[in-house]
Design an enzyme around this catalytic site. Structure first.
Site, mmCIF file in Angstrom:
data_model
loop_
_atom_site.group_PDB
_atom_site.id
_atom_site.type_symbol
_atom_site.label_atom_id
_atom_site.label_comp_id
_atom_site.label_asym_id
_atom_site.label_seq_id
_atom_site.Cartn_x
_atom_site.Cartn_y
_atom_site.Cartn_z
ATOM 1 N N THR A 1 0.929 -0.917 0.018
ATOM 2 C CA THR A 1 -0.230 -0.065 -0.200
ATOM 3 C C THR A 1 0.729 0.816 0.340
ATOM 4 O O THR A 1 1.831 1.411 0.626
ATOM 5 C CB THR A 1 -0.692 -0.080 1.641
ATOM 6 O OG1 THR A 1 -1.074 -1.653 1.462
ATOM 7 C CG2 THR A 1 -1.694 0.812 1.147
ATOM 8 N N ALA B 1 16.203 -7.166 6.440
ATOM 9 C CA ALA B 1 14.901 -8.394 7.348
ATOM 10 C C ALA B 1 15.029 -9.240 7.876
ATOM 11 O O ALA B 1 14.972 -9.608 9.389
ATOM 12 C CB ALA B 1 14.031 -8.156 5.921
ATOM 13 N N ARG B 2 14.465 -10.765 7.281
ATOM 14 C CA ARG B 2 14.622 -12.163 7.880
ATOM 15 C C ARG B 2 15.091 -12.837 6.646
ATOM 16 O O ARG B 2 15.106 -12.389 5.520
ATOM 17 C CB ARG B 2 14.035 -12.310 8.114
ATOM 18 C CG ARG B 2 12.859 -11.494 9.357
ATOM 19 C CD ARG B 2 13.447 -12.338 10.343
ATOM 20 N NE ARG B 2 12.955 -12.402 11.677
ATOM 21 C CZ ARG B 2 13.688 -11.271 12.717
ATOM 22 N NH1 ARG B 2 14.231 -10.392 11.848
ATOM 23 N NH2 ARG B 2 12.537 -10.874 13.132
ATOM 24 N N GLY C 1 21.340 -6.380 13.346
ATOM 25 C CA GLY C 1 21.001 -5.099 13.432
ATOM 26 C C GLY C 1 20.483 -4.206 14.154
ATOM 27 O O GLY C 1 20.748 -3.102 14.190
ATOM 28 N N GLU D 1 20.135 -19.338 9.256
ATOM 29 C CA GLU D 1 20.681 -19.194 10.122
ATOM 30 C C GLU D 1 20.989 -19.652 10.822
ATOM 31 O O GLU D 1 19.750 -20.128 12.533
ATOM 32 C CB GLU D 1 20.750 -17.180 10.242
ATOM 33 C CG GLU D 1 19.414 -16.702 11.366
ATOM 34 C CD GLU D 1 19.656 -15.266 11.011
ATOM 35 O OE1 GLU D 1 19.798 -14.688 10.131
ATOM 36 O OE2 GLU D 1 18.984 -14.591 12.664
ATOM 37 N N HIS E 1 23.054 -11.469 12.296
ATOM 38 C CA HIS E 1 21.933 -11.005 12.865
ATOM 39 C C HIS E 1 22.065 -9.764 14.608
ATOM 40 O O HIS E 1 21.388 -10.041 15.530
ATOM 41 C CB HIS E 1 20.803 -12.220 13.492
ATOM 42 C CG HIS E 1 19.461 -11.767 13.325
ATOM 43 N ND1 HIS E 1 18.578 -12.857 13.135
ATOM 44 C CD2 HIS E 1 18.457 -10.459 13.570
ATOM 45 C CE1 HIS E 1 16.978 -11.812 13.279
ATOM 46 N NE2 HIS E 1 17.512 -10.856 13.674
HETATM 47 P P1 NAP Z 1 7.186 -2.390 10.266
HETATM 48 O O1 NAP Z 1 6.691 -1.202 10.493
HETATM 49 O O2 NAP Z 1 5.864 -3.499 10.158
HETATM 50 O O3 NAP Z 1 7.416 -2.048 8.356
HETATM 51 C C1 NAP Z 1 6.760 -2.978 7.459
HETATM 52 C C2 NAP Z 1 6.153 -2.705 6.070
HETATM 53 O O4 NAP Z 1 6.332 -3.685 5.102
HETATM 54 C C3 NAP Z 1 5.353 -2.060 6.172
HETATM 55 O O5 NAP Z 1 5.794 -0.788 5.679
HETATM 56 C C4 NAP Z 1 5.123 -3.313 4.757
HETATM 57 O O6 NAP Z 1 3.637 -2.281 3.406
HETATM 58 C C5 NAP Z 1 5.768 -3.518 4.376
HETATM 59 N N1 NAP Z 1 5.421 -4.802 3.497
HETATM 60 C C6 NAP Z 1 5.079 -6.399 4.113
HETATM 61 N N2 NAP Z 1 4.286 -7.118 3.162
HETATM 62 C C7 NAP Z 1 5.133 -6.870 2.052
HETATM 63 C C8 NAP Z 1 5.059 -6.966 1.017
HETATM 64 N N3 NAP Z 1 4.605 -8.512 0.354
HETATM 65 N N4 NAP Z 1 5.893 -6.510 -0.131
HETATM 66 C C9 NAP Z 1 6.632 -5.298 0.092
HETATM 67 N N5 NAP Z 1 5.861 -4.894 1.640
HETATM 68 C C10 NAP Z 1 5.514 -5.269 2.590
HETATM 69 O O7 NAP Z 1 8.694 -3.356 10.376
HETATM 70 P P2 NAP Z 1 9.698 -2.527 10.311
HETATM 71 O O8 NAP Z 1 9.810 -2.185 11.904
HETATM 72 O O9 NAP Z 1 10.291 -1.642 9.643
HETATM 73 O O10 NAP Z 1 10.649 -3.925 10.696
HETATM 74 C C11 NAP Z 1 10.755 -4.814 9.583
HETATM 75 C C12 NAP Z 1 11.365 -6.259 9.365
HETATM 76 O O11 NAP Z 1 12.908 -5.679 9.949
HETATM 77 C C13 NAP Z 1 10.449 -6.960 10.549
HETATM 78 O O12 NAP Z 1 9.292 -7.697 10.474
HETATM 79 C C14 NAP Z 1 11.844 -7.741 11.141
HETATM 80 O O13 NAP Z 1 11.637 -9.407 10.401
HETATM 81 C C15 NAP Z 1 13.083 -7.099 10.302
HETATM 82 N N6 NAP Z 1 14.108 -6.313 11.481
HETATM 83 C C16 NAP Z 1 15.043 -6.793 11.578
HETATM 84 C C17 NAP Z 1 16.295 -6.563 12.283
HETATM 85 C C18 NAP Z 1 17.874 -6.987 12.805
HETATM 86 O O14 NAP Z 1 18.249 -6.968 13.868
HETATM 87 N N7 NAP Z 1 17.695 -7.793 11.490
HETATM 88 C C19 NAP Z 1 15.617 -5.766 13.478
HETATM 89 C C20 NAP Z 1 14.292 -5.256 13.751
HETATM 90 C C21 NAP Z 1 13.659 -5.663 12.359
HETATM 91 P P3 NAP Z 1 2.328 -3.212 3.886
HETATM 92 O O15 NAP Z 1 1.420 -3.568 4.335
HETATM 93 O O16 NAP Z 1 1.513 -1.547 2.632
HETATM 94 O O17 NAP Z 1 3.093 -3.794 2.323
HETATM 95 C C1 GLV Z 2 14.797 -8.543 15.087
HETATM 96 O O1 GLV Z 2 15.474 -9.431 14.391
HETATM 97 C C2 GLV Z 2 13.591 -7.421 14.921
HETATM 98 O O2 GLV Z 2 12.875 -8.543 14.942
HETATM 99 O O3 GLV Z 2 13.718 -7.332 16.606
#
Ligand code: NAP
Ligand code: GLV
Length: 347
Positions: A190, A252-253, A302, A282, A300
């Site tokens: 969206t 992301a993941r 981040g 992982e 991992h």
């Molecule tokens: P968020 O605010 O929920 O953002 C996720 C975004 O992805 C939303 O804007 C959503 O928009 C979009 N999305 C979902 N499904 C999609 C699809 N099929 N195609 C395109 N866009 C899509 O989450 P956040 O807090 O930014 O975190 C995002 C992710 O980062 C987490 O879920 C986690 O897995 C990862 N993360 C990793 C670390 C790390 O240590 N590496 C740390 C923190 C987070 P729409 O719903 O409009 O599509």
């Molecule tokens: C870390 O990977 C998180 O999703 O917070």
């Protein structure tokens, strides 16, 4: 260090809480003031069998994003009221199973947004400017002197940044891109209503279709949550659409990118480099990534600043305490459960 075999400060009438990974001692101590707490102080996670046996009689559990919580595990925890994920991503939780069992599930959004955006930026810069590769080369004693053509990297300033998943962290990354004069394009399912006043993302960010994102980005950062719908969202055909010499960052993941396809694509230079904080399977990731000089790998981390990780643990503990005290937690993942949730009854 030994595991705590019995709850600390066991006292009748207090809810029992299990902390499945090592956390900051001072924060753990605060939890112990309220609950009977048992915790894992080792480096390694418990096996599923061990966790299942430790969940007996437990009312609330803190888990990390590598811990799968599914119907089978929950069946071994008849008194469990709350599963508190110490992560924002919650693909490790079977939310339907939690709701079915009357268990409240929570996560830790926001507190790690800026730290994770910083790390995404560190990965982008490291891959663009070949920081890790040239560090290894320098340490190996190869340096003969300044060379005009040594370790030529990708120009970051002014390049087009693509963000796949423009949520909280994506927007924090987009804000950083302004300092590098980078036009930002993004793809979500969206499009967002971004405006100069929104305060959530810079107005320079422009929604595009996924194909245009792949074809136009010089740097592509992946930030979509992992789910069956996003499994291998970037596979061989999507990677082939990326610009030659572009840089892919997955923070992301594991599983959102097909790592085997990525290895093959990197060998062809399309993308030209990648930086991965998360990988499929992982920590036992694809060993074919190891010999590739155009890959930067981090384990991992981040959100791994002291402040962000403490913020995550604090929020996870607050979520857990709220549920066990009958309050709606701040980061409730399965609101449908609320009216029919299992309630811890203070005895
Ligand atoms: P968020 O605010 O929920 O953002 C996720 C975004 O992805 C939303 O804007 C959503 O928009 C979009 N999305 C979902 N499904 C999609 C699809 N099929 N195609 C395109 N866009 C899509 O989450 P956040 O807090 O930014 O975190 C995002 C992710 O980062 C987490 O879920 C986690 O897995 C990862 N993360 C990793 C670390 C790390 O240590 N590496 C740390 C923190 C987070 P729409 O719903 O409009 O599509
Ligand atoms: C870390 O990977 C998180 O999703 O917070």
């Amino acid at each position: 260090m030994p595991l705590n075999e019995t709850p600390r400060k066991a006292a009748p009438g207090r809810a029992r809480v299990l902390v499945t990974r090592r956390v900051f001692p001072d924060l753990l101590e605060q939890l112990c003031q309220q609950f009977d707490v048992a915790d894992n102080q080792e480096d390694a996670p418990w096996s599923t069998t061990e966790l299942a046996s430790r969940l007996q009689g437990v009312h609330g559990v803190l888990v990390d994003p590598a811990r799968r919580v599914d119907a089978q595990l929950l069946a071994d925890a008849p008194q469990l009221c709350a599963v508190s994920n110490v992560a924002v991503g919650y693909n490790n939780l079977d939310l339907a199973a939690c709701t079915h069992a009357g268990i409240v599930a929570t996560n830790t959004p926001d507190v790690l947004t800026e730290a994770t955006a910083d790390h995404a930026w560190a990965l982008l810069m490291a891959a663009a400017r070949r920081v890790v590769e040239s560090d290894r080369w320098t340490r190996a004693g190869n340096w003969q002197g300044f060379a005009l053509d040594a370790f030529l990297g990708a120009e970051v300033h002014g390049a087009t940044l693509g963000i796949l998943g423009m949520g909280r962290i994506g927007q924090a990354i987009a804000r950083r891109a302004q300092g590098f004069s980078m036009p930002v394009i993004y793809h979500n399912r969206t499009p967002l209503a971004l405006s100069p006043d929104a305060g959530t993302a810079p107005p320079v960010a422009r929604w595009v279709g996924k194909d245009e994102l792949l074809a136009s980005a010089d740097f592509l950062i992946v930030l979509v949550p992992y789910s069956p719908a996003t499994h291998h969202l970037l596979g061989a055909s999507e990677l082939a659409q990326m610009k030659p010499g572009s840089v892919l960052v997955n923070i992301a993941r594991g599983g959102v990118v097909d790592d085997a396809a990525l290895v093959a694509a990197l060998r062809l230079g399309r993308p030209g480099a990648a930086a991965l904080d998360v990988m499929e399977n992982e920590p036992k990731f694809d060993s074919e990534l190891l010999p590739l000089d155009n890959v930067v790998l981090t384990p991992h981390i981040g959100s791994a600043t002291r402040s962000a990780r403490r913020g995550m643990v604090k929020l996870a503990m607050a979520n857990l305490a709220d549920v066990l005290q009958g309050k709606r937690p701040r980061a409730l993942l399965n609101p449908d459960v609320w009216e029919k949730r299992r309630v811890y009854v203070h005895k």
